[in-house]
Design a protein around this motif. Structure first.
Motif, mmCIF file in Angstrom:
data_model
loop_
_atom_site.group_PDB
_atom_site.id
_atom_site.type_symbol
_atom_site.label_atom_id
_atom_site.label_comp_id
_atom_site.label_asym_id
_atom_site.label_seq_id
_atom_site.Cartn_x
_atom_site.Cartn_y
_atom_site.Cartn_z
ATOM 1 N N ASN A 172 0.838 -1.199 0.000
ATOM 2 C CA ASN A 172 0.000 0.000 0.000
ATOM 3 C C ASN A 172 0.873 1.250 0.000
ATOM 4 O O ASN A 172 0.583 2.234 0.683
ATOM 5 N N LEU A 173 1.949 1.204 -0.782
ATOM 6 C CA LEU A 173 2.870 2.326 -0.853
ATOM 7 C C LEU A 173 2.212 3.502 -1.578
ATOM 8 O O LEU A 173 1.411 3.313 -2.498
ATOM 9 N N SER A 174 2.565 4.715 -1.170
ATOM 10 C CA SER A 174 1.952 5.910 -1.733
ATOM 11 C C SER A 174 3.033 6.887 -2.175
ATOM 12 O O SER A 174 4.230 6.645 -1.999
ATOM 13 N N GLY A 175 2.608 8.000 -2.741
ATOM 14 C CA GLY A 175 3.563 9.005 -3.190
ATOM 15 C C GLY A 175 4.020 8.745 -4.608
ATOM 16 O O GLY A 175 3.332 8.102 -5.402
ATOM 17 N N MET A 176 5.204 9.249 -4.931
ATOM 18 C CA MET A 176 5.743 9.166 -6.287
ATOM 19 C C MET A 176 6.969 8.267 -6.332
ATOM 20 O O MET A 176 7.600 8.005 -5.309
ATOM 21 N N ASN A 195 0.192 -0.807 -6.086
ATOM 22 C CA ASN A 195 0.300 0.045 -4.911
ATOM 23 C C ASN A 195 -0.642 1.236 -5.096
ATOM 24 O O ASN A 195 -1.642 1.127 -5.816
ATOM 25 N N GLN A 196 -0.330 2.352 -4.489
ATOM 26 C CA GLN A 196 -1.142 3.564 -4.618
ATOM 27 C C GLN A 196 -0.267 4.748 -5.023
ATOM 28 O O GLN A 196 -0.431 5.867 -4.536
ATOM 29 N N LEU A 197 0.645 4.500 -5.930
ATOM 30 C CA LEU A 197 1.572 5.522 -6.386
ATOM 31 C C LEU A 197 0.931 6.403 -7.452
ATOM 32 O O LEU A 197 -0.008 6.004 -8.132
ATOM 33 N N TYR A 198 1.468 7.595 -7.602
ATOM 34 C CA TYR A 198 0.979 8.507 -8.633
ATOM 35 C C TYR A 198 2.167 9.236 -9.245
ATOM 36 O O TYR A 198 3.314 9.099 -8.812
ATOM 37 N N GLY A 199 1.887 10.035 -10.272
ATOM 38 C CA GLY A 199 2.930 10.865 -10.863
ATOM 39 C C GLY A 199 3.622 10.214 -12.046
ATOM 40 O O GLY A 199 3.325 9.093 -12.450
ATOM 41 N N ARG A 200 4.583 10.953 -12.575
ATOM 42 C CA ARG A 200 5.307 10.516 -13.763
ATOM 43 C C ARG A 200 6.274 9.378 -13.426
ATOM 44 O O ARG A 200 6.903 9.382 -12.373
ATOM 45 N N VAL A 201 6.382 8.424 -14.339
ATOM 46 C CA VAL A 201 7.356 7.345 -14.185
ATOM 47 C C VAL A 201 8.685 7.834 -14.749
ATOM 48 O O VAL A 201 8.754 8.297 -15.898
ATOM 49 N N PRO A 202 9.751 7.788 -13.972
ATOM 50 C CA PRO A 202 11.059 8.238 -14.479
ATOM 51 C C PRO A 202 11.462 7.481 -15.742
ATOM 52 O O PRO A 202 11.030 6.351 -15.972
ATOM 53 N N GLU A 203 12.298 8.091 -16.553
ATOM 54 C CA GLU A 203 12.757 7.478 -17.799
ATOM 55 C C GLU A 203 13.981 6.612 -17.523
ATOM 56 O O GLU A 203 15.116 7.073 -17.558
ATOM 57 N N PHE A 204 13.720 5.354 -17.260
ATOM 58 C CA PHE A 204 14.786 4.404 -16.972
ATOM 59 C C PHE A 204 15.468 3.953 -18.271
ATOM 60 O O PHE A 204 14.898 4.060 -19.360
ATOM 61 N N LYS A 205 16.648 3.425 -18.121
ATOM 62 C CA LYS A 205 17.348 2.843 -19.273
ATOM 63 C C LYS A 205 16.551 1.664 -19.811
ATOM 64 O O LYS A 205 15.826 0.996 -19.077
#
Length: 278
Positions: A172-176, A195-205
């Motif tokens: 139940n993780l939250s935040g970004m 989970n309960q995450l939001y926001g942009r997904v970083p641009e991983f390799k």
């Protein structure tokens, strides 16, 4: 038993048993591995540094243990810790606070249990390579200590340069998702699904396997006003990733209605024909 250094009891079919107190006399123990050995009870305090100062490997995964990780593990020399996939009713539970003091850790498998609270502080876990806590009940954000920088010859570098796999799914993780995770030099897998995450997904390799499905607010600017519980977890028997997409119940509901309709139709035909269909 003071000269005993290695114990391997993996996948041996014992009758249900508990870890005996007499084991503490093996003061030179370095490896204790008893995967799927039908152990029940709790994890004994004596696996801590006071009795086993040289212990580097503790594998008690896929048994029937319950309770928490003992406080005696504080500052332990353990490098490989596998406690995942307990089959007991309450599984292993409690918080992960003691983990942050075990600075020799390279591998942590705790998935498929009922741990609660937040993720530990990673700032001292400089040797960590694999951290798997999927399918628990952890809350809170992905901590900044995962990407905390340190000064090395006046150059800021990540503390967790050894981290390869970070498996946080089905909690139940939250935040970004911290953007700095994309800069971990040898990361090959990140699973934060369900989970309960939001926001942009970083641009991983491109070489990094990333799973974010099951977070309904991912790529949105903020969380939903009403939190959505993640999908059910996976069983925690082995140690790697592996995942699933969050299930939607509409298809099952439609199939159930269709089956009921067919049964009613068959019964109606039976009455007209005055026959019993077996």
């Amino acid at each position: 038993m003071s000269s005993l250094q290695h114990v391997y009891l993996d996948y041996i079919t014992f009758s249900s048993w508990v870890l005996p107190e007499t084991l503490k006399s093996a003061s030179s123990l370095r490896v204790f591995s008893a995967t799927s050995a039908n152990i029940n009870g709790t994890i004994p305090d004596f696996f801590g540094r006071d009795f086993f100062s040289r212990l580097t490997t503790l594998h008690l995964d896929i048994n029937s243990l319950e309770g928490g990780i003992p406080d005696s593990f504080f500052g332990s020399s353990i490098q490989s810790l596998r406690l995942n996939g307990q089959n007991s009713r309450s599984k292993l539970n409690g918080t992960l606070d003691v983990i942050e003091s075990m600075i020799q850790l390279t591998e942590v498998w705790l998935h498929g249990n009922m741990f609660t609270g937040t993720l530990p502080d990673f700032s001292g876990l400089n040797e960590l390579q694999t951290f798997s806590v999927r399918d628990n009940s952890l809350i809170g954000p992905v901590p900044e200590s995962l990407t905390e920088l340190r000064d090395r010859n006046r150059v800021l570098v990540s503390r967790l340069r050894s981290l390869q796999r970070l498996l946080l799914a089905d909690n139940n993780l939250s935040g970004m998702i911290p953007d700095e995770l994309k800069d971990l030099p040898i990361l090959i897998e990140l699973d934060v699904s369900n989970n309960q995450l939001y926001g942009r997904v970083p641009e991983f390799k491109q070489s990094v396997k990333v799973r974010t499905d099951g977070n309904v607010d991912i790529e949105k600017d903020g969380p939903s006003t009403t939190p959505v519980s993640p999908a059910g977890g996976r069983k925690g028997g082995d140690g790697g990733g592996g995942g699933k997409t969050r299930r939607v119940g509409g298809g099952r509901w439609f199939a159930s209605v269709l089956v009921v309709y067919i049964l009613i139709l068959l019964l109606t035909l039976d009455k007209k024909k005055k026959k019993v269909i077996i």
